[in-house]
Design a protein around this motif. Sequence first.
Motif, mmCIF file in Angstrom:
data_model
loop_
_atom_site.group_PDB
_atom_site.id
_atom_site.type_symbol
_atom_site.label_atom_id
_atom_site.label_comp_id
_atom_site.label_asym_id
_atom_site.label_seq_id
_atom_site.Cartn_x
_atom_site.Cartn_y
_atom_site.Cartn_z
ATOM 1 N N LEU A 2 -4.496 -7.675 17.985
ATOM 2 C CA LEU A 2 -3.891 -6.887 18.212
ATOM 3 C C LEU A 2 -4.958 -5.715 17.503
ATOM 4 N N GLN A 3 -4.977 -4.316 18.305
ATOM 5 C CA GLN A 3 -5.427 -3.549 17.719
ATOM 6 C C GLN A 3 -3.984 -2.584 17.557
ATOM 7 N N HIS A 4 -4.096 -1.100 16.642
ATOM 8 C CA HIS A 4 -3.244 -0.435 17.120
ATOM 9 C C HIS A 4 -3.937 1.206 16.556
ATOM 10 N N SER A 5 -3.628 1.990 17.136
ATOM 11 C CA SER A 5 -4.084 3.291 16.199
ATOM 12 C C SER A 5 -2.780 4.062 15.323
ATOM 13 N N ARG A 6 -3.084 4.543 14.020
ATOM 14 C CA ARG A 6 -1.556 5.655 13.699
ATOM 15 C C ARG A 6 -1.927 5.834 12.822
ATOM 16 N N THR A 7 -1.640 7.014 12.521
ATOM 17 C CA THR A 7 -1.636 7.674 11.419
ATOM 18 C C THR A 7 -2.194 7.000 9.744
ATOM 19 N N ALA A 8 -2.767 7.151 9.336
ATOM 20 C CA ALA A 8 -4.331 6.631 7.966
ATOM 21 C C ALA A 8 -2.663 6.994 6.903
ATOM 22 N N SER A 9 -2.042 5.980 5.856
ATOM 23 C CA SER A 9 -1.535 5.985 4.762
ATOM 24 C C SER A 9 -1.723 7.312 4.382
ATOM 25 N N PRO A 10 -0.696 8.096 3.143
ATOM 26 C CA PRO A 10 -1.358 9.404 2.762
ATOM 27 C C PRO A 10 -1.549 8.277 1.169
ATOM 28 N N LEU A 11 -1.992 7.168 1.024
ATOM 29 C CA LEU A 11 -1.857 6.708 -0.271
ATOM 30 C C LEU A 11 -3.711 5.865 0.005
ATOM 31 N N VAL A 48 2.713 -3.412 -3.048
ATOM 32 C CA VAL A 48 1.942 -3.072 -1.486
ATOM 33 C C VAL A 48 2.138 -1.814 -0.476
ATOM 34 N N ASP A 49 1.567 -1.010 0.175
ATOM 35 C CA ASP A 49 1.157 -0.588 0.921
ATOM 36 C C ASP A 49 1.320 -1.004 2.355
ATOM 37 N N LEU A 50 2.452 -1.030 2.837
ATOM 38 C CA LEU A 50 2.771 -1.871 4.552
ATOM 39 C C LEU A 50 2.940 -0.794 4.925
ATOM 40 N N SER A 51 3.036 0.086 4.974
ATOM 41 C CA SER A 51 3.591 1.393 5.821
ATOM 42 C C SER A 51 2.984 1.414 7.400
ATOM 43 N N HIS A 52 1.402 0.726 7.545
ATOM 44 C CA HIS A 52 2.128 0.307 9.292
ATOM 45 C C HIS A 52 1.937 -0.508 10.263
ATOM 46 N N ARG A 53 3.431 -1.185 9.158
ATOM 47 C CA ARG A 53 3.645 -2.307 9.899
ATOM 48 C C ARG A 53 4.759 -1.305 10.917
ATOM 49 N N GLY A 54 5.591 -2.138 12.026
ATOM 50 C CA GLY A 54 6.468 -1.325 13.046
ATOM 51 C C GLY A 54 7.820 -1.620 12.132
ATOM 52 N N VAL A 55 8.372 -0.747 12.580
ATOM 53 C CA VAL A 55 9.780 -0.690 11.982
ATOM 54 C C VAL A 55 10.621 -0.468 13.155
ATOM 55 N N GLU A 134 21.826 0.164 20.463
ATOM 56 C CA GLU A 134 20.983 1.177 20.462
ATOM 57 C C GLU A 134 20.007 1.076 19.666
ATOM 58 N N VAL A 135 18.685 1.237 20.514
ATOM 59 C CA VAL A 135 17.296 0.507 19.915
ATOM 60 C C VAL A 135 16.258 1.547 19.180
ATOM 61 N N ALA A 136 15.923 1.675 17.740
ATOM 62 C CA ALA A 136 15.121 3.071 17.620
ATOM 63 C C ALA A 136 13.859 2.714 17.259
ATOM 64 N N GLU A 137 13.216 3.207 17.715
ATOM 65 C CA GLU A 137 11.807 3.241 17.070
ATOM 66 C C GLU A 137 11.902 3.845 15.999
ATOM 67 N N ARG A 138 11.762 3.483 14.413
ATOM 68 C CA ARG A 138 11.744 3.870 13.363
ATOM 69 C C ARG A 138 10.590 4.410 12.226
ATOM 70 N N THR A 139 9.879 4.269 12.973
ATOM 71 C CA THR A 139 7.732 3.384 12.332
ATOM 72 C C THR A 139 7.876 5.273 11.025
ATOM 73 N N ALA A 140 7.565 6.370 12.751
ATOM 74 C CA ALA A 140 7.581 7.454 11.916
ATOM 75 C C ALA A 140 7.787 8.530 10.954
ATOM 76 N N ASP A 141 9.271 7.419 10.505
ATOM 77 C CA ASP A 141 9.804 7.868 9.699
ATOM 78 C C ASP A 141 10.694 7.816 8.740
ATOM 79 N N VAL A 142 10.428 5.983 8.695
ATOM 80 C CA VAL A 142 9.941 4.877 7.391
ATOM 81 C C VAL A 142 9.322 4.098 7.584
ATOM 82 N N ALA A 143 8.874 3.652 6.213
ATOM 83 C CA ALA A 143 7.553 3.376 5.563
ATOM 84 C C ALA A 143 7.767 1.703 5.250
ATOM 85 N N VAL A 144 7.705 0.873 4.986
ATOM 86 C CA VAL A 144 7.426 -0.950 4.441
ATOM 87 C C VAL A 144 7.029 -0.817 3.302
ATOM 88 N N VAL A 145 7.634 -0.695 1.951
ATOM 89 C CA VAL A 145 6.653 -1.472 1.036
ATOM 90 C C VAL A 145 7.345 -2.264 0.171
#
Length: 327
Positions: A2-11, A48-55, A134-145
């Motif tokens: 799978l490929q995806h496009s997402r804003t790069a982590s600030p780290l 470990v920065d896992l902020s690219h994962r979907g939330v 209710e189902v919500a995508e939270r990837t934009a405001d929540v990062a997995v660490v």
Amino acid sequence: MLQHSRTASPLLSRPGAVPAEGHDEGVAAHYGDLFREQRALADGRGLVDLSHRGVVAVTGDDRLSWLHLLLTQHVSDLPVGQATEALILSAHGHIEHALYLVDDGETAWMHVEPGTEEALIAYLESMKFFYRVEVAERTADVAVVHLPAGSIAEVPRGVVVRETPHGRDLFLPRADLETYADANGPLAGILAYEALRVETHRPRVGFETDHRTIPHELGWIGSAVHLQKGCYRGQETVARVHNLGKPPRRLVFLHLDGSEVHLPGPGTPIRLAADGEEGRKLGFITTSARHHELGPIALALVKRNVPVDAELLAGDTAAAQETVVEP
């Protein structure tokens, strides 16, 4: 894959950061010293920065009873704060999603493979019917660490934690990512995290799976699939294989010849060493890694009838297998 496009982590702006490619694009592959980063994690230090994962977050009074109907795991009575993992299968029992889940008493939080959250949410939305959810995508405001097992790093008040034997996954406000990393380093890249995943034989969707993978092949029965729960999509295949047969393939762990300079990558054919490089293909590498203690290692899917004591070849590299899933 799978490929995806997402804003790069600030780290990724931190000294020594080398961007990961492909599936893990958006976070660091490493920060300049892969083995040092692995050793830190093994010692319970760093993050470990896992902020690219979907939330994805599910709220509402019916959230657990509703998820229970859709997932392979028993979650209707999931205690607050208890981590679990679950799969969503196709009608034929093939793995589509792996969810890493915890409920905080009000919200069921889950993180999923990068780029899969939209498809997951589309499926969940299609199954809401009359349930109060209710189902919500939270990837934009929540990062997995990820904090490794043994870490004494403090968790900020209000941050949801998913605690497992392998460490803690934090659902951290994305705005706090840099500040938290500064206070709880050293940083370790995704390659260090993946090497420890391979060492502990943990499968990953999009790596150990293809379009026909069933849970039995990867050892996900029990940890992600509850055999005594009620109906869910794909359950018939799970029950039939468990009760009447064996899966066609099985996951193995490989110790690769450390004298080779190159590391055989995903998709590298597996053959019997006795048959040489022209022998019949019996499987393929799914993930390979360089480990700070074990040297080059890999996970691979092989045909179920490959003898458990057979010496193997991964491409042209000698490989000794350890059983993960019994034949």
